[in-house]
Design an enzyme around this catalytic site. Structure first.
Site, PDB file in Angstrom:
ATOM      1  N   SER A 118       9.044  12.472  -4.326  1.00  0.00           N
ATOM      2  CA  SER A 118       7.665  12.805  -4.670  1.00  0.00           C
ATOM      3  C   SER A 118       7.616  13.835  -5.795  1.00  0.00           C
ATOM      4  O   SER A 118       8.077  13.585  -6.892  1.00  0.00           O
ATOM      5  CB  SER A 118       6.920  13.294  -3.416  1.00  0.00           C
ATOM      6  OG  SER A 118       5.560  13.486  -3.678  1.00  0.00           O
ATOM      7  N   ASP A 266       5.684  10.060  -7.427  1.00  0.00           N
ATOM      8  CA  ASP A 266       5.632   8.698  -6.885  1.00  0.00           C
ATOM      9  C   ASP A 266       4.217   8.141  -6.855  1.00  0.00           C
ATOM     10  O   ASP A 266       3.961   7.106  -6.254  1.00  0.00           O
ATOM     11  CB  ASP A 266       6.275   8.633  -5.500  1.00  0.00           C
ATOM     12  CG  ASP A 266       5.544   9.465  -4.452  1.00  0.00           C
ATOM     13  OD1 ASP A 266       4.874  10.450  -4.831  1.00  0.00           O
ATOM     14  OD2 ASP A 266       5.634   9.138  -3.260  1.00  0.00           O
ATOM     15  N   ASP A 268       1.312   8.951  -5.497  1.00  0.00           N
ATOM     16  CA  ASP A 268       0.384   8.929  -4.361  1.00  0.00           C
ATOM     17  C   ASP A 268      -0.533  10.141  -4.360  1.00  0.00           C
ATOM     18  O   ASP A 268      -1.364  10.289  -3.472  1.00  0.00           O
ATOM     19  CB  ASP A 268       1.130   8.789  -3.023  1.00  0.00           C
ATOM     20  CG  ASP A 268       2.092   9.930  -2.739  1.00  0.00           C
ATOM     21  OD1 ASP A 268       2.166  10.882  -3.542  1.00  0.00           O
ATOM     22  OD2 ASP A 268       2.793   9.863  -1.705  1.00  0.00           O
TER      23      ASP A 268
END
Length: 496
Positions: A118, A266, A268
Site C-alpha cells: 500500500s 495500490d 484504494d
C-alpha cells in the site's frame, strides 16, 4: 518474522529481505491454500480443490513480480488454480471476484491475494487477502492469524514440488474500464463544459487505469507521474501526507483545474486537492460524497460511517441534512463489515479509503470514489454552472485540524502511553486546555472538546502511535499542540 513485520487487522506488511522474503511467500501461498480448503469443507456444497480458483495481482514495487511468482507456486503446489492478473490496483483484484457475473468467460473466484504494501516505503511489501468476497479478517481476526501460525508448518520449496494447480493469465483492465464507462457514461449534459482534473498516480498502480478511465467518462485530464515505478522517484504515494501532494497542488493552480486527485501505492485510497490548491481531508471528501446518499431524504435514516479520526464537523453537517454520523475504529475490513451488517450505504476514512454499498459492491476503490465525486460536482453545476469544490469547503464551519502525527514506538510502549493518558484526562479534564466533554476508547483514546478533539491510537500498518487534533481557533490549537512534546518524551523515557 522480524520486528517490523505486521500481521494487522487487514493484511501483512514487512521489509523485504530483512524481515521476510521470497521463501516465506511460497509458504504463505501454501498456508492460505490449506486455509481456504479447510473453510470450504464446512459449506453446504463442498468445493473440490481442483475447482478452486484464486485471483492474484501485484503492485508496482520492484520485488513484487518475484514475490508473486513464489506465492502462486505455493498455491499451485496445494492443487489450487490461479488466475494471474499481473500489475494491478487492489480494487482491480477485488473487482475480479465479481467479474464472473459480468463476463462468464472469467473463472468464478473463491478468493484473491494482492501483493502490495500500500502506502508503505518502497522497501516494504506484503499481502492483502480475501475469501468469499470479504477481506479475510472481516469476520474474525483469527482467520489471518491462523495463516500466520501455519506458515512454519508448510514445507520449503524444492525442485521436486509438483505444481498441480492450473495457471491462467487474464488482462482484467478492459473489463474494469468497460464497467466504469457504463456506470458513468451519462454524467455530463451535452452543454456542460468538461470537468478538468489533474491526476497524480505517484508512479504507482493508478497510472495503468485512472487517467484512461477519467478521460473515457468525459473529463479533461492532466496526468503527472503516471508511469509505474516501484522506486517512487518523484514522491511517496501516500496522499495522507501533505508534502506528497505539493506537486499536485502546484499543477492544479498552474492549469486552472477544477480539482486534483492523488492515489496511494495500490489505489484504494484517494486524496483530493480543490480548485484553489487546498488539500481536502478524507472525512470532508466523504461529507461531499454524502450528497448523493442524502439528497431528497426526509427521514434521518441514513447513517454515514467515519473512522475515529474524523472531524467534529461531520456530526453537525449531517445532522442538518437528515443524516447522522457514526464513528468506528480505523480499519477498512471492520468498516466494510459494519456497513454490510447495518445496511449503511457510505463510509470513509481520513486515510482516503471510501466505501459505497450504493451502486457498488462495497469494497474500497479510490477511482470509483473519484468518479462519484465528479458525478456530484457535475450535478451541482447543472444548477450552478460556476460551482467549485472550494464552495463546499468554504461553507463548512471554520476549524483548525492537524495532519496525522506519528510517534514511533513499539506496540507495548504505545499501549502504556494510551493507558497513562486515559488516567490523566480522567483526573484533569482540562489537560489539553479546552475542557473534555466526552472520551471514546473504541480505538485508542479520543478526547472530545466543544468543536474539537484529540486522538491518539496505535497504527495498524506502522510501528507507531498516530495523533490528530482539532480546534475551533488558533489559540486552542496551540494549547493542544503544546502537549505533544510531553507525550513524545514520555514514550522515550519508557523505551529507555
Amino acid at each position: 518474522m522480524g520486528k517490523r513485520s505486521f500481521w494487522g487487522r487487514d493484511d501483512i506488511r514487512a521489509v523485504i529481505d530483512e524481515d521476510f522474503g521470497v521463501p516465506q511467500f511460497y509458504r504463505i501461498g501454501r498456508s492460505y491454500a490449506r486455509f481456504i480448503q479447510e473453510q470450504l469443507k464446512s459449506v453446504a456444497a463442498p468445493i473440490m480443490p481442483e475447482a478452486i480458483w484464486i485471483g492474484v495481482g501485484h503492485d508496482a514495487r520492484l520485488h513484487s513480480p518475484e514475490l508473486v511468482a513464489e506465492l502462486i507456486g505455493g498455491l499451485r503446489a496445494e492443487g489450487i488454480n490461479v488466475v494471474s492478473l499481473g500489475l494491478s490496483t487492489s480494487p482491480l483484484v477485488y473487482f475480479s471476484e465479481h467479474l464472473n457475473a459480468l463476463n462468464p468467460d472469467f473463472p468464478q473466484l473463491t478468493g484473491t491475494l494482492t501483493v502490495t504494501a500500500s502506502h508503505n516505503p518502497s522497501e516494504y511489501n506484503g499481502i492483502k487477502f480475501t475469501f468469499s468476497k470479504k477481506t479475510l479478517s472481516e469476520d474474525n481476526f483469527k482467520q489471518l492469524q491462523s495463516i500466520y501460525h501455519a506458515i512454519a508448518d508448510n514445507p520449503e520449496k524444492t525442485s521436486g514440488d509438483e505444481l498441480s494447480g492450473k495457471l491462467q493469465t487474464w488482462d482484467i483492465l478492459p473489463d474494469y474500464k468497460r464497467w466504469f464507462e457504463l456506470q458513468f457514461k451519462n454524467m455530463f449534459d451535452a452543454a456542460q463544459r468538461p470537468i478538468k482534473i489533474v491526476v497524480d498516480s505517484g508512479n504507482a498502480t493508478a497510472g495503468i487505469v485512472a487517467p484512461d478511465v477519467l478521460r473515457a467518462i468525459g473529463c479533461e485530464v492532466v496526468d503527472i507521474f503516471t508511469e509505474p515505478d516501484g522506486r517512487f522517484p518523484n514522491h511517496h504515494p501516500d496522499p495522507c501526507v501533505h508534502k506528497n501532494l505539493s506537486f499536485l497542488v502546484d499543477k492544479v493552480k498552474e492549469t486552472g483545474a477544477d480539482f486534483g486527485v492523488a492515489f496511494d501505492g495500490d489505489s484504494d485510497r484517494l486524496g483530493i486537492v480543490d480548485n484553489s490548491g487546498r488539500i481536502v481531508p478524507g472525512d470532508l471528501i466523504t461529507l461531499f460524497l454524502s450528497e448523493s446518499i442524502l439528497q431528497g431524504k426526509s427521514e434521518p435514516s441514513h447513517t454515514v460511517v467515519f473512522d475515529i479520526k474524523a472531524s467534529q464537523i461531520v456530526f453537525d453537517y449531517l445532522g442538518k441534512r437528515n443524516g447522522k454520523a457514526r464513528l468506528l475504529p480505523s480499519g477498512h475490513a471492520y468498516m466494510k463489515r459494519v456497513m454490510r451488517e447495518d445496511d449503511i450505504l457510505l463510509g470513509g476514512e481520513l486515510s482516503g479509503h471510501l466505501f459505497f454499498r450504493d451502486r457498488h459492491w462495497g469494497f474500497d476503490d479510490a477511482l470509483y470514489g473519484a468518479c462519484r465525486f465528479i458525478e456530484i460536482l457535475a450535478a451541482k453545476r447543472r444548477q450552478q454552472p460556476n460551482y467549485q469544490v472550494s464552495d463546499f469547503i468554504d461553507a463548512l464551519p471554520p476549524t483548525r485540524i492537524s495532519e496525522e502525527i506519528r510517534l514511533y514506538c513499539s506496540r507495548e510502549e504505545g499501549h502504556r502511553l494510551i493507558e497513562q493518558l486515559k488516567l490523566t484526562v480522567s483526573k484533569q479534564a482540562d489537560y489539553f486546555g479546552p475542557l473534555a466533554i466526552d472520551v471514546l476508547t473504541i480505538d485508542g483514546l479520543r478526547v472530545n472538546f466543544e468543536n474539537g478533539f484529540f486522538l491518539v491510537r496505535a497504527s495498524h500498518t506502522e510501528p507507531c502511535l498516530t495523533l490528530r487534533f482539532e480546534a475551533p481557533d488558533e489559540n486552542t490549537y496551540r494549547q493542544i499542540e503544546s502537549r505533544i512534546p510531553e507525550l513524545d518524551d514520555s514514550l522515550k523515557a519508557t523505551a529507555s
